[in-house]
Design a protein around this motif. Structure first.
Motif, short mmCIF file in Angstrom:
data_model
loop_
_atom_site.label_atom_id
_atom_site.label_comp_id
_atom_site.label_asym_id
_atom_site.label_seq_id
_atom_site.Cartn_x
_atom_site.Cartn_y
_atom_site.Cartn_z
N ALA A 238 -7.90 -5.08 0.47
CA ALA A 238 -8.63 -4.33 1.48
C ALA A 238 -8.68 -2.87 1.05
CB ALA A 238 -7.97 -4.47 2.85
N PHE A 239 -9.88 -2.31 0.98
CA PHE A 239 -10.07 -0.91 0.61
C PHE A 239 -10.25 -0.11 1.90
CE2 PHE A 239 -10.71 -1.20 -3.99
CZ PHE A 239 -10.93 -2.56 -4.15
N PHE A 240 -9.45 0.94 2.02
CA PHE A 240 -9.47 1.72 3.24
C PHE A 240 -10.33 2.97 3.12
CE2 PHE A 240 -6.47 -0.02 6.27
CZ PHE A 240 -5.76 -0.92 5.50
N GLY A 241 -10.91 3.37 4.24
CA GLY A 241 -11.52 4.68 4.36
C GLY A 241 -10.44 5.71 4.64
N GLN A 242 -10.84 6.98 4.70
CA GLN A 242 -9.86 8.05 4.93
C GLN A 242 -9.48 8.17 6.39
OE1 GLN A 242 -10.92 11.72 2.82
NE2 GLN A 242 -9.67 10.91 1.18
N ARG B 62 -5.72 8.08 2.65
CA ARG B 62 -5.92 6.67 2.97
C ARG B 62 -4.86 5.82 2.31
NH1 ARG B 62 -11.71 5.85 0.68
NH2 ARG B 62 -11.73 8.11 0.71
N PHE C 235 -12.63 -4.50 8.62
CA PHE C 235 -11.52 -4.44 9.59
C PHE C 235 -11.44 -3.03 10.18
CE2 PHE C 235 -9.71 -8.31 7.78
CZ PHE C 235 -10.06 -8.23 6.44
N GLN D 250 -3.87 3.62 13.72
CA GLN D 250 -2.59 4.03 13.16
C GLN D 250 -2.05 5.23 13.94
OE1 GLN D 250 -2.48 5.36 9.00
NE2 GLN D 250 -0.40 4.57 8.80
N LEU E 260 -8.59 3.65 11.22
CA LEU E 260 -8.87 3.29 9.83
C LEU E 260 -9.83 2.11 9.77
CD1 LEU E 260 -5.23 3.42 8.43
CD2 LEU E 260 -7.07 4.98 7.80
N GLN F 88 3.52 5.28 12.16
CA GLN F 88 3.49 3.82 12.32
C GLN F 88 2.57 3.18 11.29
OE1 GLN F 88 5.46 2.30 14.64
NE2 GLN F 88 6.22 4.35 15.08
N GLY F 89 2.66 1.89 11.19
CA GLY F 89 1.76 1.15 10.32
C GLY F 89 0.43 0.89 11.00
N PRO F 90 -0.59 0.55 10.23
CA PRO F 90 -1.89 0.22 10.82
C PRO F 90 -1.78 -1.00 11.74
CG PRO F 90 -2.08 0.56 8.44
CD PRO F 90 -0.62 0.49 8.75
N PHE G 194 -3.89 -3.81 13.86
CA PHE G 194 -5.19 -4.46 13.84
C PHE G 194 -5.93 -4.29 15.16
CE2 PHE G 194 -8.44 -7.44 13.00
CZ PHE G 194 -8.56 -8.28 14.09
N GLY H 262 3.40 -4.05 8.01
CA GLY H 262 4.70 -3.60 8.47
C GLY H 262 4.59 -2.17 8.97
N ARG H 263 5.70 -1.65 9.50
CA ARG H 263 5.67 -0.34 10.13
C ARG H 263 5.82 0.81 9.14
NH1 ARG H 263 8.75 -0.40 15.83
NH2 ARG H 263 7.64 1.58 15.92
N TYR I 219 0.84 -1.20 0.00
CA TYR I 219 0.00 0.00 0.00
C TYR I 219 0.87 1.24 0.00
CZ TYR I 219 -4.21 -2.72 0.99
OH TYR I 219 -5.27 -3.60 0.91
N ARG J 232 -14.37 12.86 10.16
CA ARG J 232 -12.96 12.84 9.72
C ARG J 232 -12.04 13.21 10.88
NH1 ARG J 232 -11.01 13.71 4.82
NH2 ARG J 232 -9.08 13.14 5.90
N PHE K 199 3.60 0.63 2.77
CA PHE K 199 3.40 -0.43 3.75
C PHE K 199 3.29 -1.78 3.05
CE2 PHE K 199 2.70 2.14 7.43
CZ PHE K 199 2.08 3.29 6.99
N TYR L 260 -8.52 -0.68 12.13
CA TYR L 260 -7.11 -0.56 12.48
C TYR L 260 -6.89 0.77 13.21
CZ TYR L 260 -5.80 -4.37 9.27
OH TYR L 260 -5.66 -5.59 8.64
#
Lengths: 113, 116
Positions: free
Chosen positions: B105-109, A43, B33, B37, B91, B41-43, B45, A104-105, A36, B9, A89, B35
């Motif tokens: 996986a499609f993410f929201g904003q 997003r 899902f 963030q 997220l 950092q990364g998302p 879970f 990952g981070r 990503y 938002r 990511f 997440y």
């Protein structure tokens, strides 16, 4: 559960150079590996993904390679452009983790004009 | 809408206040899902739904966090008695499921929560 390590955390390149980001995963049952791109304040968006039944996939300037034996996969961006600057990511998912993506981070890629 | 939609938002909450974050997934997506963030950092879970069933909530950091998806579509993440360490971007993502198991996986904003 799954654990994904990503390196480097920051990558700075000159426009036109190649960039490589590497990830390792722990669960040998993982079978889906997406990448990503997240621009500041936006997003995460999928740029490329690979399943465990192939070793490499390309889409124009972007490619991903997968080594199942070593449990690592890499993102390769060629001919980088300033608009490639973002946070990238990697993620892994599979039946061992109920197909929930583990991320990952992140790697902050900076492409200097 | 065409994508995953989250609201609000931005949310500023006083410490101790309860908040509710909403996620509208892509129509027809079975998996949803949540997440968390943190900055840089990364998302991470939090929880996973398949239709209305919450199949995994192992990532929820404490019993102050609660999520639901009562009709298998819209989901709400609720945080009770917010604390400063809850400040993060939340997220939501949705995906189809197929015989191969995993799909994009499609993410929201996201909802940026700031606890003051």
């Amino acid at each position: 559960g799954e654990n994904v390590e990503q390196h480097p955390s920051t990558l700075s390149v000159q426009e036109g150079d190649s960039a490589v980001i590497k990830c390792t995963y722990s669960d040998s049952a993982s079978n889906y590996f997406p990448w990503y791109k997240q621009e500041l304040g936006k997003r995460p968006q999928l740029i490329i993904d690979i399943r465990s039944n192939v070793g490499e996939k390309k889409d124009q300037r972007i490619a991903v390679t997968l080594n199942k034996t070593a449990k690592h996969f890499s993102l390769h961006i060629t001919e980088t452009q300033p608009e490639d600057s973002a946070v990238y990511f990697c993620a892994a998912s599979g039946p061992g983790g109920s197909y929930i993506p583990t991320f990952g981070r992140g790697t902050s890629l900076i492409v200097h004009p | 809408g065409a994508g995953v939609s989250q609201s609000p938002r931005y949310k500023v909450a006083k410490r101790g206040q309860d908040v509710a974050l909403r996620c509208d997934p892509i129509s027809g997506h079975v998996s949803l899902f949540w997440y968390q963030q943190a900055l840089g950092q990364g998302p991470e879970f939090l929880t996973y739904f398949q239709n209305e069933a919450q199949l995994d909530k192992s990532g929820l950091p404490s019993d102050r966090f609660f999520a639901e998806r009562p009709e298998g579509s819209v989901s709400t993440l609720k945080i009770q008695r917010t604390q400063q360490e809850d400040s993060a971007v939340y997220l939501c993502a949705s995906s189809l499921t197929d015989i191969l198991g995993s799909t994009e996986a499609f993410f929201g904003q996201g909802t940026r929560l700031t606890v003051v």
